[in-house]
Write a protein that holds these residues in place. Structure first.
Motif, short mmCIF file in Angstrom:
data_model
loop_
_atom_site.label_atom_id
_atom_site.label_comp_id
_atom_site.label_asym_id
_atom_site.label_seq_id
_atom_site.Cartn_x
_atom_site.Cartn_y
_atom_site.Cartn_z
N GLY A 1 0.82 -1.21 0.00
CA GLY A 1 0.00 0.00 0.00
C GLY A 1 0.85 1.26 0.00
O GLY A 1 0.56 2.22 -0.72
N HIS A 2 1.91 1.25 0.79
CA HIS A 2 2.80 2.42 0.83
C HIS A 2 3.55 2.59 -0.49
O HIS A 2 3.74 3.72 -0.96
CB HIS A 2 3.77 2.32 2.01
CG HIS A 2 3.11 2.55 3.32
ND1 HIS A 2 2.54 3.75 3.69
CD2 HIS A 2 2.89 1.71 4.36
CE1 HIS A 2 2.02 3.66 4.89
NE2 HIS A 2 2.22 2.42 5.32
N LYS A 3 3.95 1.49 -1.08
CA LYS A 3 4.65 1.57 -2.37
C LYS A 3 3.71 2.12 -3.45
O LYS A 3 4.11 2.92 -4.29
CB LYS A 3 5.20 0.21 -2.76
CG LYS A 3 6.25 0.30 -3.83
CD LYS A 3 7.08 -0.95 -3.87
CE LYS A 3 8.27 -0.74 -4.78
NZ LYS A 3 9.17 -1.87 -4.78
N ALA A 4 2.45 1.69 -3.42
CA ALA A 4 1.46 2.21 -4.37
C ALA A 4 1.26 3.70 -4.15
O ALA A 4 1.14 4.47 -5.12
CB ALA A 4 0.14 1.47 -4.21
N ASN A 5 1.23 4.13 -2.92
CA ASN A 5 1.07 5.55 -2.61
C ASN A 5 2.22 6.36 -3.20
O ASN A 5 2.01 7.45 -3.74
CB ASN A 5 1.01 5.75 -1.09
CG ASN A 5 0.70 7.17 -0.71
OD1 ASN A 5 -0.22 7.78 -1.23
ND2 ASN A 5 1.48 7.71 0.21
N LEU A 6 3.42 5.81 -3.16
CA LEU A 6 4.59 6.52 -3.70
C LEU A 6 4.51 6.69 -5.22
O LEU A 6 5.03 7.67 -5.75
CB LEU A 6 5.88 5.78 -3.33
CG LEU A 6 6.23 5.80 -1.85
CD1 LEU A 6 7.42 4.90 -1.58
CD2 LEU A 6 6.51 7.22 -1.38
N SER A 7 3.85 5.77 -5.89
CA SER A 7 3.78 5.86 -7.35
C SER A 7 2.50 6.56 -7.85
O SER A 7 2.32 6.73 -9.05
CB SER A 7 3.87 4.47 -7.98
OG SER A 7 2.76 3.69 -7.62
N ALA B 1 -3.61 -14.88 -10.63
CA ALA B 1 -4.85 -14.22 -10.21
C ALA B 1 -4.78 -12.71 -10.42
O ALA B 1 -5.77 -12.09 -10.81
CB ALA B 1 -5.13 -14.54 -8.74
N THR B 2 -3.62 -12.14 -10.21
CA THR B 2 -3.44 -10.70 -10.42
C THR B 2 -3.76 -10.32 -11.86
O THR B 2 -4.37 -9.28 -12.12
CB THR B 2 -2.00 -10.28 -10.07
OG1 THR B 2 -1.78 -10.53 -8.67
CG2 THR B 2 -1.75 -8.82 -10.36
N ASN C 1 -9.37 -5.29 -10.56
CA ASN C 1 -8.96 -4.26 -9.61
C ASN C 1 -7.45 -4.12 -9.50
O ASN C 1 -6.97 -3.23 -8.80
CB ASN C 1 -9.56 -4.54 -8.23
CG ASN C 1 -11.06 -4.47 -8.24
OD1 ASN C 1 -11.64 -3.59 -8.86
ND2 ASN C 1 -11.70 -5.43 -7.59
N SER C 2 -6.69 -5.00 -10.16
CA SER C 2 -5.23 -4.91 -10.13
C SER C 2 -4.77 -3.79 -11.06
O SER C 2 -5.30 -3.62 -12.15
CB SER C 2 -4.59 -6.22 -10.58
OG SER C 2 -4.88 -7.24 -9.67
N SER C 3 -3.76 -3.05 -10.60
CA SER C 3 -3.23 -1.98 -11.43
C SER C 3 -2.46 -2.55 -12.62
O SER C 3 -2.04 -3.71 -12.60
CB SER C 3 -2.28 -1.10 -10.61
OG SER C 3 -1.11 -1.81 -10.28
N GLU C 4 -2.29 -1.74 -13.63
CA GLU C 4 -1.50 -2.17 -14.79
C GLU C 4 -0.06 -2.46 -14.38
O GLU C 4 0.57 -3.37 -14.92
CB GLU C 4 -1.56 -1.12 -15.90
CG GLU C 4 -2.92 -1.03 -16.57
CD GLU C 4 -3.42 -2.37 -17.10
OE1 GLU C 4 -2.66 -3.08 -17.77
OE2 GLU C 4 -4.59 -2.70 -16.84
N GLU C 5 0.45 -1.70 -13.43
CA GLU C 5 1.81 -1.94 -12.93
C GLU C 5 1.90 -3.32 -12.27
O GLU C 5 2.84 -4.08 -12.51
CB GLU C 5 2.19 -0.86 -11.92
CG GLU C 5 3.58 -1.01 -11.34
CD GLU C 5 3.90 0.07 -10.32
OE1 GLU C 5 4.71 -0.21 -9.42
OE2 GLU C 5 3.37 1.19 -10.44
N ALA C 6 0.91 -3.66 -11.45
CA ALA C 6 0.90 -4.97 -10.79
C ALA C 6 0.78 -6.09 -11.82
O ALA C 6 1.44 -7.13 -11.71
CB ALA C 6 -0.24 -5.06 -9.79
N LYS C 7 -0.07 -5.88 -12.83
CA LYS C 7 -0.24 -6.90 -13.87
C LYS C 7 1.05 -7.10 -14.66
O LYS C 7 1.43 -8.23 -14.97
CB LYS C 7 -1.39 -6.53 -14.79
CG LYS C 7 -2.74 -6.69 -14.13
CD LYS C 7 -3.87 -6.32 -15.06
CE LYS C 7 -5.20 -6.49 -14.37
NZ LYS C 7 -6.35 -6.25 -15.24
N ALA C 8 1.74 -6.00 -14.97
CA ALA C 8 3.00 -6.11 -15.70
C ALA C 8 4.04 -6.86 -14.88
O ALA C 8 4.77 -7.71 -15.40
CB ALA C 8 3.51 -4.72 -16.08
N HIS C 9 4.08 -6.56 -13.58
CA HIS C 9 5.03 -7.25 -12.70
C HIS C 9 4.72 -8.74 -12.64
O HIS C 9 5.61 -9.58 -12.78
CB HIS C 9 4.99 -6.64 -11.30
CG HIS C 9 5.80 -7.40 -10.30
ND1 HIS C 9 7.17 -7.40 -10.30
CD2 HIS C 9 5.43 -8.21 -9.29
CE1 HIS C 9 7.61 -8.16 -9.33
NE2 HIS C 9 6.57 -8.67 -8.70
#
Length: 98
Positions: free
Chosen positions: A15-21, A73-74, A79-87
């Protein structure tokens, strides 16, 4: 935070890492997240990452199938961000699972 599980620590760090981006987040909020990440253990706070920063499970923490299943699953979670999906796509590719 002595009773916090590795999963809880990882979720908080995520959550904190998402906040930073997030470009809509204030600099004050980002500074608070940087401090919180530092207190959580930095990159070592993320569940499933060993000391080398790999996404393989650390000793005693789940198994490869569960980790890869989570990444699969991601990819299908709207609801997963494009960044999370790419990772997740990269992790699955590196593991030969996609």
């Amino acid at each position: 935070m002595s009773d916090i599980t590795p999963e809880d620590r990882s979720n908080a760090a995520t959550g904190h890492k998402a906040n930073l981006s997030n470009p809509s987040t204030s600099e004050e909020s980002k500074q608070n997240s940087r401090q919180a990440l530092k207190e959580l253990g930095g990159e070592d706070a993320f569940y499933g990452k060993d000391k080398q920063g790999d996404d393989a499970p650390a000793a005693g923490m789940g198994n490869d199938g569960n980790v890869l299943g989570g990444h699969k699953a991601t990819l299908s979670n709207p609801n997963s961000s494009e960044e999370a999906k790419a990772h997740s796509k990269q992790v699955l590719k590196d593991a030969g699972a996609q």
